[in-house]
Scaffold this motif. Sequence first.
Motif, short mmCIF file in Angstrom:
data_model
loop_
_atom_site.label_atom_id
_atom_site.label_comp_id
_atom_site.label_asym_id
_atom_site.label_seq_id
_atom_site.Cartn_x
_atom_site.Cartn_y
_atom_site.Cartn_z
N LYS A 166 36.48 28.75 52.93
CA LYS A 166 36.45 29.00 53.59
C LYS A 166 35.11 30.43 53.07
O LYS A 166 35.04 30.91 52.04
N THR A 167 34.53 30.82 53.81
CA THR A 167 33.15 32.42 54.09
C THR A 167 33.56 33.23 54.39
O THR A 167 34.53 33.64 55.44
N VAL A 168 33.99 34.34 53.17
CA VAL A 168 34.31 35.76 53.80
C VAL A 168 33.61 37.22 52.83
O VAL A 168 32.53 36.79 52.18
N VAL A 169 33.66 37.57 53.60
CA VAL A 169 32.86 39.00 52.80
C VAL A 169 33.27 39.82 52.50
O VAL A 169 34.43 39.92 52.60
N VAL A 170 32.92 40.02 50.73
CA VAL A 170 33.79 40.86 50.25
C VAL A 170 34.05 42.58 50.00
O VAL A 170 33.08 42.92 50.43
N LYS A 171 35.83 42.76 50.39
CA LYS A 171 35.57 43.67 51.35
C LYS A 171 35.75 45.16 50.21
O LYS A 171 35.78 47.00 50.18
N ASN A 172 36.46 44.88 48.84
CA ASN A 172 36.88 45.97 47.99
C ASN A 172 36.16 46.33 47.43
O ASN A 172 35.01 46.34 47.53
N LYS A 173 35.95 47.88 47.26
CA LYS A 173 34.95 48.78 46.74
C LYS A 173 34.18 48.46 45.19
O LYS A 173 32.91 48.69 45.09
N THR A 174 34.41 48.02 44.45
CA THR A 174 33.92 47.75 43.50
C THR A 174 33.44 45.54 43.68
O THR A 174 32.70 45.25 41.99
N GLY A 175 33.43 45.00 44.59
CA GLY A 175 33.23 43.79 44.43
C GLY A 175 34.19 42.87 43.59
O GLY A 175 35.24 42.86 43.25
N LEU A 176 33.03 41.71 42.87
CA LEU A 176 34.06 40.60 41.74
C LEU A 176 33.55 41.13 40.48
O LEU A 176 32.96 40.58 40.03
N HIS A 177 33.33 42.53 39.79
CA HIS A 177 33.04 42.65 39.10
C HIS A 177 34.54 43.21 37.93
O HIS A 177 35.24 43.92 38.64
N ALA A 178 33.92 43.38 36.63
CA ALA A 178 35.61 43.43 35.82
C ALA A 178 36.55 43.72 36.16
O ALA A 178 37.22 42.37 35.96
N ARG A 179 37.80 44.42 35.89
CA ARG A 179 38.58 44.04 36.07
C ARG A 179 39.10 43.08 37.92
O ARG A 179 39.88 42.07 37.76
#
Length: 91
Positions: free
Chosen positions: A4-17
């Motif tokens: 599945k292709t998705v757009v990352v919506k959380n404000k920090t992306g996939l960094h750290a926590r």
Amino acid sequence: MYKKTVVVKNKTGLHARPAALFVQVAGNFSSSIWIQKDEKKVNAKSIMGIMSLGVSRGATITIMANGPDEIKAVETLAELVSTETSDEVIG
């Protein structure tokens, strides 16, 4: 294989926590799981792999899995990154 292709919506992306949470959730599935951004594909159960992608808010990624729980794995992880508040789950 399910993907599945998705757009990352959380404000920090996939960094750290958020990346640590993603790896933790991915580890709950027995399927092999990968994330692809542009031409780079990494193991979704590897924090270093995910961090190396540099996934920021608004980035498009493809989550793919192969195994007995592949659909559940992909759908769960896609929902995790598609939710604007996913970073608050661990904060």
